[in-house]
Design a protein around this motif. Structure first.
Motif, short mmCIF file in Angstrom:
data_model
loop_
_atom_site.label_atom_id
_atom_site.label_comp_id
_atom_site.label_asym_id
_atom_site.label_seq_id
_atom_site.Cartn_x
_atom_site.Cartn_y
_atom_site.Cartn_z
N ILE A 1 6.66 23.62 -10.11
CA ILE A 1 6.05 22.30 -9.89
C ILE A 1 5.70 21.66 -11.22
CG2 ILE A 1 4.04 21.10 -8.91
CD1 ILE A 1 3.95 23.26 -6.75
N GLY A 2 5.17 22.46 -12.14
CA GLY A 2 4.83 21.94 -13.46
C GLY A 2 6.05 21.42 -14.20
N ASP A 3 7.18 22.11 -14.07
CA ASP A 3 8.41 21.65 -14.70
C ASP A 3 8.84 20.30 -14.14
OD1 ASP A 3 10.94 22.13 -16.32
OD2 ASP A 3 11.78 21.98 -14.31
N ALA A 4 8.79 20.16 -12.82
CA ALA A 4 9.15 18.89 -12.19
C ALA A 4 8.18 17.78 -12.60
CB ALA A 4 9.17 19.04 -10.67
N HIS A 5 6.90 18.14 -12.68
CA HIS A 5 5.89 17.17 -13.12
C HIS A 5 6.17 16.73 -14.56
CE1 HIS A 5 1.30 16.17 -13.46
NE2 HIS A 5 2.07 15.10 -13.52
N ALA B 1 0.78 18.16 -5.53
CA ALA B 1 1.22 19.55 -5.39
C ALA B 1 0.63 20.41 -6.50
CB ALA B 1 2.74 19.62 -5.42
N HIS B 2 0.62 19.89 -7.72
CA HIS B 2 0.11 20.65 -8.87
C HIS B 2 -1.37 20.96 -8.70
CE1 HIS B 2 1.22 22.32 -12.64
NE2 HIS B 2 0.43 21.57 -13.39
N MET B 3 -2.16 19.98 -8.24
CA MET B 3 -3.59 20.17 -8.09
C MET B 3 -3.91 21.11 -6.94
SD MET B 3 -6.66 19.62 -8.99
CE MET B 3 -8.24 20.00 -8.23
N ALA B 4 -3.23 20.95 -5.80
CA ALA B 4 -3.51 21.80 -4.64
C ALA B 4 -3.19 23.26 -4.96
CB ALA B 4 -2.70 21.32 -3.43
N VAL B 5 -2.04 23.50 -5.57
CA VAL B 5 -1.66 24.88 -5.91
C VAL B 5 -2.61 25.44 -6.97
CG1 VAL B 5 0.17 26.32 -6.86
CG2 VAL B 5 0.73 24.51 -5.23
N ALA B 6 -3.05 24.59 -7.90
CA ALA B 6 -4.01 25.05 -8.91
C ALA B 6 -5.31 25.50 -8.26
CB ALA B 6 -4.29 23.92 -9.91
N ALA B 7 -5.75 24.78 -7.23
CA ALA B 7 -6.97 25.17 -6.51
C ALA B 7 -6.78 26.51 -5.81
CB ALA B 7 -7.36 24.09 -5.51
N PHE B 8 -5.62 26.71 -5.20
CA PHE B 8 -5.34 27.98 -4.52
C PHE B 8 -5.31 29.14 -5.53
CE2 PHE B 8 -2.79 25.41 -1.20
CZ PHE B 8 -3.96 25.11 -0.51
N TRP C 1 0.83 -1.21 0.00
CA TRP C 1 0.00 0.00 0.00
C TRP C 1 0.86 1.26 0.00
CZ3 TRP C 1 -4.65 0.33 -1.61
CH2 TRP C 1 -5.52 -0.76 -1.51
N TRP C 2 2.03 1.19 0.58
CA TRP C 2 2.92 2.36 0.55
C TRP C 2 3.29 2.70 -0.89
CZ3 TRP C 2 4.63 5.93 3.96
CH2 TRP C 2 5.68 6.74 3.56
N ASP C 3 3.65 1.65 -1.67
CA ASP C 3 4.01 1.89 -3.07
C ASP C 3 2.80 2.31 -3.90
OD1 ASP C 3 6.64 1.24 -2.59
OD2 ASP C 3 6.39 -0.86 -3.12
N ILE C 4 1.63 1.79 -3.55
CA ILE C 4 0.41 2.15 -4.28
C ILE C 4 0.07 3.62 -4.04
CG2 ILE C 4 -2.09 1.81 -4.36
CD1 ILE C 4 -1.53 -1.18 -3.87
N VAL C 5 0.03 4.01 -2.78
CA VAL C 5 -0.36 5.39 -2.43
C VAL C 5 0.69 6.37 -2.93
CG1 VAL C 5 -0.81 7.00 -0.55
CG2 VAL C 5 -1.75 4.67 -0.46
N PHE C 6 1.95 6.11 -2.62
CA PHE C 6 3.02 7.04 -2.99
C PHE C 6 3.71 6.56 -4.26
CE2 PHE C 6 2.37 7.48 1.57
CZ PHE C 6 2.22 8.85 1.69
N ASN C 7 2.88 6.42 -5.30
CA ASN C 7 3.41 6.00 -6.59
C ASN C 7 4.24 7.12 -7.21
OD1 ASN C 7 1.40 7.57 -8.46
ND2 ASN C 7 0.13 6.54 -6.94
N PRO C 8 5.00 6.85 -8.27
CA PRO C 8 5.99 7.82 -8.75
C PRO C 8 5.46 9.20 -9.13
CG PRO C 8 6.44 5.67 -9.67
CD PRO C 8 5.13 5.55 -8.95
N SER C 9 4.25 9.28 -9.66
CA SER C 9 3.74 10.59 -10.11
C SER C 9 2.90 11.30 -9.05
CB SER C 9 2.90 10.42 -11.38
OG SER C 9 1.73 9.67 -11.12
N PHE C 10 2.59 10.61 -7.95
CA PHE C 10 1.65 11.17 -6.97
C PHE C 10 2.12 12.48 -6.35
CE2 PHE C 10 0.58 11.22 -2.33
CZ PHE C 10 -0.70 11.71 -2.47
N PRO C 11 3.35 12.62 -5.84
CA PRO C 11 3.74 13.90 -5.21
C PRO C 11 3.59 15.09 -6.14
CG PRO C 11 5.35 12.18 -4.75
CD PRO C 11 4.45 11.64 -5.81
N TYR C 12 3.91 14.90 -7.41
CA TYR C 12 3.84 16.01 -8.38
C TYR C 12 2.39 16.37 -8.69
CZ TYR C 12 8.63 14.40 -8.94
OH TYR C 12 9.93 14.02 -8.70
N ARG C 13 1.55 15.37 -8.85
CA ARG C 13 0.14 15.63 -9.16
C ARG C 13 -0.56 16.28 -7.96
NH1 ARG C 13 -1.01 12.98 -13.85
NH2 ARG C 13 0.46 11.31 -14.37
#
Length: 481
Positions: A237-241, A185-192, A171-183
């Motif tokens: 963040i978008g560049d890192a994504h 951060a990108h979504m939260a900042v987009a909402a702000f 479940w650790w690998d499922i939840v924290f999959n490779p693209s998750f941190p970038y998505r």
């Protein structure tokens, strides 16, 4: 319907409903945190302007939150009705992730939402501020789980695949999959950012109408500070994504860039019309080598072209190419708005520039449009896979006919345009009316008149206390100082 098959109609129906839905959670996420900031500043500084702004945006939050809940229910049902094969194949992974969202975020929000909406003058200030913080945190926790589930579909890991069914292994690998941190951060900042430009556009409207009260000026100032500080962060963040996407979904990046042949020193195309049949991008106008520099941090970096994949494994380059440019273009305009705001602020003309005010008014929906364009890039760029590289979208859809899908899509279009059209219109009228000043003193007077004087709403949408007539005017008298 329109010559589309059942799969295309199912995709179109999901895209239509989620496009309506995502707007309201984005507003709720941003406004919940904005409300927490406003209430915290009021408690710290005792400045009543923060209180007046809090009460104003609290009503708008209540309506947006309610519409977000209603539109979100439909999404859950569609997994079972239109995408039953996806539920069968990946339900043991996606089901728990969405359940965690309900058990953590939804219960947290539900537990404190009533206090936040209706308890400001009924519980202690500290308790009410705590409730506002819990709701704000709840919206971010909800974002966490939803983005984790979506990101796993984009970059799956931590699973075993047996007879076409995914089983969780880590479940650790499922939840924290490779693209998750970038998505995330990108979504939260987009909402702000979306919320900041809605707030800024509301203030700009009133400034253009000659309203120069402290609350309007405060809204305008806070929105521009947010644009100045956060829009450049979103670009980073978008560049890192993008670099993460190049590693795990190179076909999507090739479609975003409109490149067909694998080559070094790839130009960044500013304009072009990708042609899927001719396998070329027509009328291309670009800056030499810049795409390689951005994506590989090397002027001569190599980028794979779409021809590296079979035609049936390529995303729709035309849609991905232009949705990506809409998102990036609006992001650059947000950075520009923040920079212009700083320049005028330093010259003491922040509230005296009709040009900036008109620009901010036009930019009001920019954050939401950029967010939708980003999701189009993400989801269309993932095609033809629903679980990237493992489960095709055509194998995930339910066995419905085109007629059935067309009929339900038509119903959704009619109902959504009617229901949410009215809701959005009401939100715009509330914003057009603007904050009422002196509410803190007004509520203190009402409390002294005895119990039962203030009504106690029984429904969340009732938190929008004041009605708005056709002209956007308040049908109640202004509170007396």
């Amino acid at each position: 319907m329109f010559g589309l098959d059942a799969l295309e109609l199912a995709r179109l129906q999901f895209a239509f409903t989620i496009s309506f839905h995502i707007v309201f959670p984005a507003i709720s996420i941003g406004l919940a945190s904005y409300l927490a900031v406003l209430e915290g500043l009021w408690l710290k500084t005792k400045n009543e302007v923060y209180y007046d702004l809090f009460r104003f945006w609290l009503q708008i939050f209540a309506v947006a939150f309610g519409m977000g809940v209603v539109s979100g229910v439909v999404m859950s049902y569609q997994f079972g009705t239109n995408w039953s094969q996806l539920s069968t194949a990946a339900g043991s992974i996606m089901g728990p992730l969405l359940t965690y969202e309900v058990l953590t975020a939804f219960f947290l929000e539900a537990g404190f939402l009533g206090i936040m909406l209706f308890g400001l003058n009924k519980v202690g200030k500290g308790l009410h501020f705590f409730a506002t913080l819990m709701v704000a945190i709840g919206t971010l926790i909800s974002t966490f789980w939803i983005l984790s589930s979506n990101s796993w579909m984009q970059t799956p890991q931590g699973y075993s695949l047996v007879d076409g069914v995914f089983y969780p292994e880590s479940w650790w690998d499922i939840v924290f999959n490779p693209s998750f941190p970038y998505r995330l951060a990108h979504m939260a900042v987009a909402a702000f950012l979306s919320t900041a430009f809605i707030v800024g556009a509301t203030a700009a409207w009133h400034l253009l109408k000659g309203k120069r009260d402290p609350a309007t000026r405060m809204m305008f100032s806070m929105a521009l500070w947010m644009a100045l500080l956060v829009a450049p962060v979103q670009a980073l963040i978008g560049d890192a994504h993008g670099l993460n996407t190049l590693k795990y979904q190179p076909a999507k990046v090739a479609a975003m860039e409109g490149h067909w042949d694998t080559e070094k020193g790839v130009p960044l195309l500013l304009f072009g019309i990708p042609d899927m049949q001719a396998e070329t991008t027509k009328y291309a106008i670009g800056i030499p080598r810049l795409a390689s520099l951005i994506l590989t941090h090397d002027l001569d970096g190599e980028i794979k072209g779409l021809k590296e994949w079979a035609p049936e494994d390529r995303p729709n380059a035309l849609m991905v190419f232009w949705s990506f440019r809409v998102m990036v273009g609006l992001g650059l305009l947000m950075i520009l708005a923040g920079a212009i705001g700083l320049w005028l602020r330093m010259r003491g003309r922040l509230y005296e520039s009709p040009g900036l005010q008109r620009f901010m008014l036009l930019m009001g929906p920019a954050g939401l449009i950029a967010l939708l364009a980003g999701w189009v890039t993400t989801e269309v760029g993932r095609q033809p896979w629903v679980v990237y590289g493992l489960l095709r979208t055509s194998d995930a859809v339910s066995n419905h006919s085109a007629g059935q899908m067309g009929a339900t899509l038509s119903i959704f279009v009619v109902v959504y345009l009617a229901v949410f059209g009215v809701g959005i219109t009401y939100l715009l009228r509330m914003m057009r009316k603007g904050p009422v000043l002196g509410l803190l003193h007004s509520h203190a007077v009402e409390e002294e008149s005895g119990p039962g004087h203030q009504r106690t709403p029984s429904r969340p949408l009732s938190a929008a206390e004041e009605s708005v007539d056709e002209d956007g005017a308040d049908d109640q008298q202004e509170p007396r100082p």
